[in-house]
Design an enzyme around this catalytic site. Structure first.
Site, PDB file in Angstrom:
ATOM      1  N   GLU A 101       0.851  -1.199   0.000  1.00 37.63           N
ATOM      2  CA  GLU A 101       0.000   0.000   0.000  1.00 37.63           C
ATOM      3  C   GLU A 101       0.881   1.241   0.000  1.00 37.63           C
ATOM      4  O   GLU A 101       1.930   1.275   0.660  1.00 37.63           O
ATOM      5  CB  GLU A 101      -0.906  -0.018   1.234  1.00 37.63           C
ATOM      6  CG  GLU A 101      -1.955   1.061   1.280  1.00 37.63           C
ATOM      7  CD  GLU A 101      -2.925   0.870   2.440  1.00 37.63           C
ATOM      8  OE1 GLU A 101      -3.324   1.880   3.024  1.00 37.63           O
ATOM      9  OE2 GLU A 101      -3.253  -0.299   2.769  1.00 37.63           O
ATOM     10  N   ASP A 103       0.213   5.380   0.530  1.00 39.33           N
ATOM     11  CA  ASP A 103      -0.885   6.221   1.038  1.00 39.33           C
ATOM     12  C   ASP A 103      -0.617   7.712   0.982  1.00 39.33           C
ATOM     13  O   ASP A 103       0.438   8.188   1.405  1.00 39.33           O
ATOM     14  CB  ASP A 103      -1.141   5.908   2.520  1.00 39.33           C
ATOM     15  CG  ASP A 103      -1.702   4.535   2.771  1.00 39.33           C
ATOM     16  OD1 ASP A 103      -2.194   3.913   1.829  1.00 39.33           O
ATOM     17  OD2 ASP A 103      -1.653   4.096   3.938  1.00 39.33           O
ATOM     18  N   GLU A 105      -3.063  10.472   2.931  1.00 42.85           N
ATOM     19  CA  GLU A 105      -4.249  10.703   3.744  1.00 42.85           C
ATOM     20  C   GLU A 105      -4.245  12.167   4.186  1.00 42.85           C
ATOM     21  O   GLU A 105      -3.244  12.668   4.702  1.00 42.85           O
ATOM     22  CB  GLU A 105      -4.285   9.781   4.973  1.00 42.85           C
ATOM     23  CG  GLU A 105      -4.550   8.330   4.633  1.00 42.85           C
ATOM     24  CD  GLU A 105      -4.733   7.471   5.868  1.00 42.85           C
ATOM     25  OE1 GLU A 105      -5.635   6.629   5.881  1.00 42.85           O
ATOM     26  OE2 GLU A 105      -3.945   7.656   6.831  1.00 42.85           O
TER      27      GLU A 105
END
Length: 291
Positions: A101, A103, A105
């Site tokens: 993953e 990311d 955010e």
């Protein structure tokens, strides 16, 4: 970072870049709204997408395709006003307990206070590689481009084409690196007021709901993977005819200066500098995290 890449890495990169293809179709063609019922919308002939959050539910979408290496660009305009407690996530991910993953955010905040941009990298199910930043602009006023450049030797996080973070392949130090699992693009808008703003001290003000984030300008210069085989459109080859020059363009001297500028003035957390968290010594990849 900053070292001249050796010939083996350059040849590997050349193979990957020559196999890339560009996708910039409509949201209808490239994505599925996956949860939140009516709270996710595709409009303007497929050129725009929005996600909303209210007291009942947030919403999200994911790409129809899986990608393996390349560059993913998306323009976002984040939740305006009092966005405290909300999180807008935009990331690449595979599935399963040993998933990879990458990311972005965006942690909301009270009106007039800055968003926190939280980044992380998971490899074989292990994350905890956080860096956090303030942005040098208001991300709610206009659209800005957030990019993930994913290559065998590094991952680059970029904002408006400015590199903010580089995560290098440190497999020679025993550190897993995302390179074997194709990943889909995901995004979601959800309530995380138990931790997102000042560690959960500031709660979501539901009187301001619905909260809405907007998306446009999706582009993927990447290989897609389907049923175990990869597809790369040859018409994109002209955009990346030289792998070495592409690496140089991603992190040329100007790009490295901009990266140092962001990390000096806008980085607010780096796990590679957290002595309280790692009193016995930093993770091995931290040795390769400097530019």
């Amino acid at each position: 970072m900053g070292r001249i890449l050796n010939r083996t890495v350059l040849m590997t990169l050349l193979v990957v870049t020559m196999a890339e293809t560009a996708f910039s179709g409509s949201f209808n063609e490239e994505f599925d709204l996956t949860w939140g019922e009516h709270r996710g919308k595709i409009f303007s002939g497929g050129k725009m997408l929005s996600l909303s959050l209210d007291r009942v539910s947030g919403s999200g979408f994911k790409s129809k395709k899986e990608y393996l290496f390349g560059r993913i660009d998306m323009q976002l305009k984040l939740v305006a006003g009092n966005s405290a407690g909300t999180v807008t996530a935009y990331y690449l991910s595979s599935e399963g307990p040993t998933h990879d993953e990458i990311d972005f955010e965006f942690l909301g905040n009270e009106t007039g206070k800055p968003y926190v941009l939280h980044t992380n990298v998971f490899a074989q199910g292990k994350g905890n590689r956080e860096q956090q930043f303030y942005l040098w602009f208001d991300p709610t006023k206009n659209f800005h481009t957030y990019s993930l450049v994913w290559r065998p030797q590094h991952i680059i996080f970029m904002v408006d084409n400015v590199p903010i973070r580089v995560f290098n392949n440190a497999e020679q130090l025993g550190v897993p690196f995302p390179k074997n699992q194709p990943m889909k693009i995901y995004s979601s808008l959800w309530n995380a007021d138990d931790w997102a703003t000042r560690g959960g001290l500031v709660k979501t003000d539901w009187s301001k709901a619905p909260f809405t984030a907007y998306y446009r300008g999706f582009n993927a210069a990447a290989c897609t993977v389907s049923s175990g085989s990869s597809f790369c459109d040859p018409k994109f080859k002209s955009s990346f005819t030289n792998g070495e020059s592409q690496v140089a363009n991603e992190l040329n001297a100007y790009g490295r200066r901009r990266l140092r500028w962001v990390q000096k003035y806008f980085m607010i957390y780096d796990y590679c500098s957290d002595l309280k968290r790692f009193p016995q010594g930093f993770p091995p990849e931290c040795r390769k995290s400097r530019v």
